[in-house]
Design a protein around this motif. Structure first.
Motif, PDB file in Angstrom:
ATOM      1  N   TRP A 142      -0.810  -2.820  -4.630  1.00 32.97           N
ATOM      2  CA  TRP A 142      -0.618  -4.055  -5.386  1.00 32.97           C
ATOM      3  C   TRP A 142      -0.792  -5.231  -4.441  1.00 32.97           C
ATOM      4  O   TRP A 142      -0.379  -5.181  -3.280  1.00 32.97           O
ATOM      5  CB  TRP A 142       0.774  -4.089  -6.013  1.00 32.97           C
ATOM      6  N   SER A 143      -1.435  -6.290  -4.932  1.00 31.76           N
ATOM      7  CA  SER A 143      -1.623  -7.508  -4.145  1.00 31.76           C
ATOM      8  C   SER A 143      -1.598  -8.697  -5.097  1.00 31.76           C
ATOM      9  O   SER A 143      -2.203  -8.655  -6.169  1.00 31.76           O
ATOM     10  CB  SER A 143      -2.959  -7.458  -3.412  1.00 31.76           C
ATOM     11  N   GLN A 144      -0.901  -9.759  -4.685  1.00 35.37           N
ATOM     12  CA  GLN A 144      -0.848 -10.957  -5.508  1.00 35.37           C
ATOM     13  C   GLN A 144      -0.560 -12.157  -4.618  1.00 35.37           C
ATOM     14  O   GLN A 144       0.189 -12.064  -3.653  1.00 35.37           O
ATOM     15  CB  GLN A 144       0.246 -10.834  -6.578  1.00 35.37           C
ATOM     16  N   TRP A 178       9.184  -2.716  -8.384  1.00 36.95           N
ATOM     17  CA  TRP A 178       9.263  -3.667  -7.276  1.00 36.95           C
ATOM     18  C   TRP A 178       9.456  -5.086  -7.786  1.00 36.95           C
ATOM     19  O   TRP A 178       9.129  -5.411  -8.915  1.00 36.95           O
ATOM     20  CB  TRP A 178       8.038  -3.574  -6.369  1.00 36.95           C
ATOM     21  N   SER A 183       6.959   2.213  -7.386  1.00 38.78           N
ATOM     22  CA  SER A 183       7.227   1.559  -8.676  1.00 38.78           C
ATOM     23  C   SER A 183       8.506   0.741  -8.554  1.00 38.78           C
ATOM     24  O   SER A 183       9.215   0.807  -7.556  1.00 38.78           O
ATOM     25  CB  SER A 183       7.361   2.602  -9.793  1.00 38.78           C
ATOM     26  N   VAL A 194       2.082   2.900  -8.955  1.00 37.19           N
ATOM     27  CA  VAL A 194       0.750   2.493  -8.496  1.00 37.19           C
ATOM     28  C   VAL A 194       0.584   2.854  -7.028  1.00 37.19           C
ATOM     29  O   VAL A 194       1.560   3.112  -6.312  1.00 37.19           O
ATOM     30  CB  VAL A 194       0.523   0.971  -8.688  1.00 37.19           C
ATOM     31  N   HIS A 232       0.858  -1.191   0.000  1.00 33.89           N
ATOM     32  CA  HIS A 232       0.000   0.000   0.000  1.00 33.89           C
ATOM     33  C   HIS A 232       0.893   1.239   0.000  1.00 33.89           C
ATOM     34  O   HIS A 232       1.792   1.351   0.836  1.00 33.89           O
ATOM     35  CB  HIS A 232      -0.863   0.077   1.272  1.00 33.89           C
ATOM     36  N   ARG A 274       2.716   6.622  -3.881  1.00 35.51           N
ATOM     37  CA  ARG A 274       2.850   5.737  -5.036  1.00 35.51           C
ATOM     38  C   ARG A 274       4.219   5.059  -4.964  1.00 35.51           C
ATOM     39  O   ARG A 274       5.143   5.569  -4.354  1.00 35.51           O
ATOM     40  CB  ARG A 274       2.739   6.520  -6.342  1.00 35.51           C
ATOM     41  N   ASN A 320       8.094  -5.689 -11.641  1.00 31.29           N
ATOM     42  CA  ASN A 320       7.279  -4.675 -12.286  1.00 31.29           C
ATOM     43  C   ASN A 320       8.124  -3.413 -12.367  1.00 31.29           C
ATOM     44  O   ASN A 320       8.503  -2.848 -11.343  1.00 31.29           O
ATOM     45  CB  ASN A 320       6.001  -4.418 -11.487  1.00 31.29           C
TER      46      ASN A 320
END
Length: 137
Positions: A83-85, A64, A62, A80, A53, A60, A75
């Protein structure tokens, strides 16, 4: 009147009863023995969920990288706010690691959650910064 006498004395009857109890005990306990060699065990499967977060007004981030079972997920260049995965299955001893190259405003929050088999995810690491890691044990 004729008295009938038996050939067994009280000590003899006691010994026979004791012998029967011993034999029954041996049968009972031998039927309950565990034999782990015949039971197949399946290895535990673990799943890792990364959550990042951005923090602050313009939070923001970037560039990562996160470790996955297939190698690293990278990425580059896209800024952003979150991000979650989820990745898996992974095995015990897997090193979960996130590295963030750049961020705007405050350092983002990195969370690493782990699930074992069908259990719910549990938060293992929460860190404000540009990296976080956790080894599944």
């Amino acid at each position: 009147m004729k008295i009938i006498t038996s050939n067994f004395s009280e000590k003899g009857i006691f010994k026979i009863k004791l012998l029967i109890i011993c034999i029954l005990s041996v049968f009972a306990f031998s039927s309950c023995s565990k034999d782990d060699n015949n039971t197949p065990t399946t290895p535990d499967n673990y799943y890792v969920k990364y959550v990042i977060h951005g923090n602050g007004t313009y939070g923001r981030f970037s560039n990562w990288t996160a470790t996955t079972p297939q190698g690293n997920y990278t990425n580059s260049g896209i800024q952003v706010t979150g991000w979650s995965q989820t990745y898996g299955p992974v095995s015990k001893g897997f090193l979960c690691k996130v590295q963030i190259g750049s961020f705007i405003d405050s350092a983002p929050t990195i969370e690493i959650h782990v699930s074992k088999n069908q259990e719910p995810f549990a938060l293992k690491v929460s860190n404000n910064g540009n990296s976080a890691s956790y080894t599944i044990n």
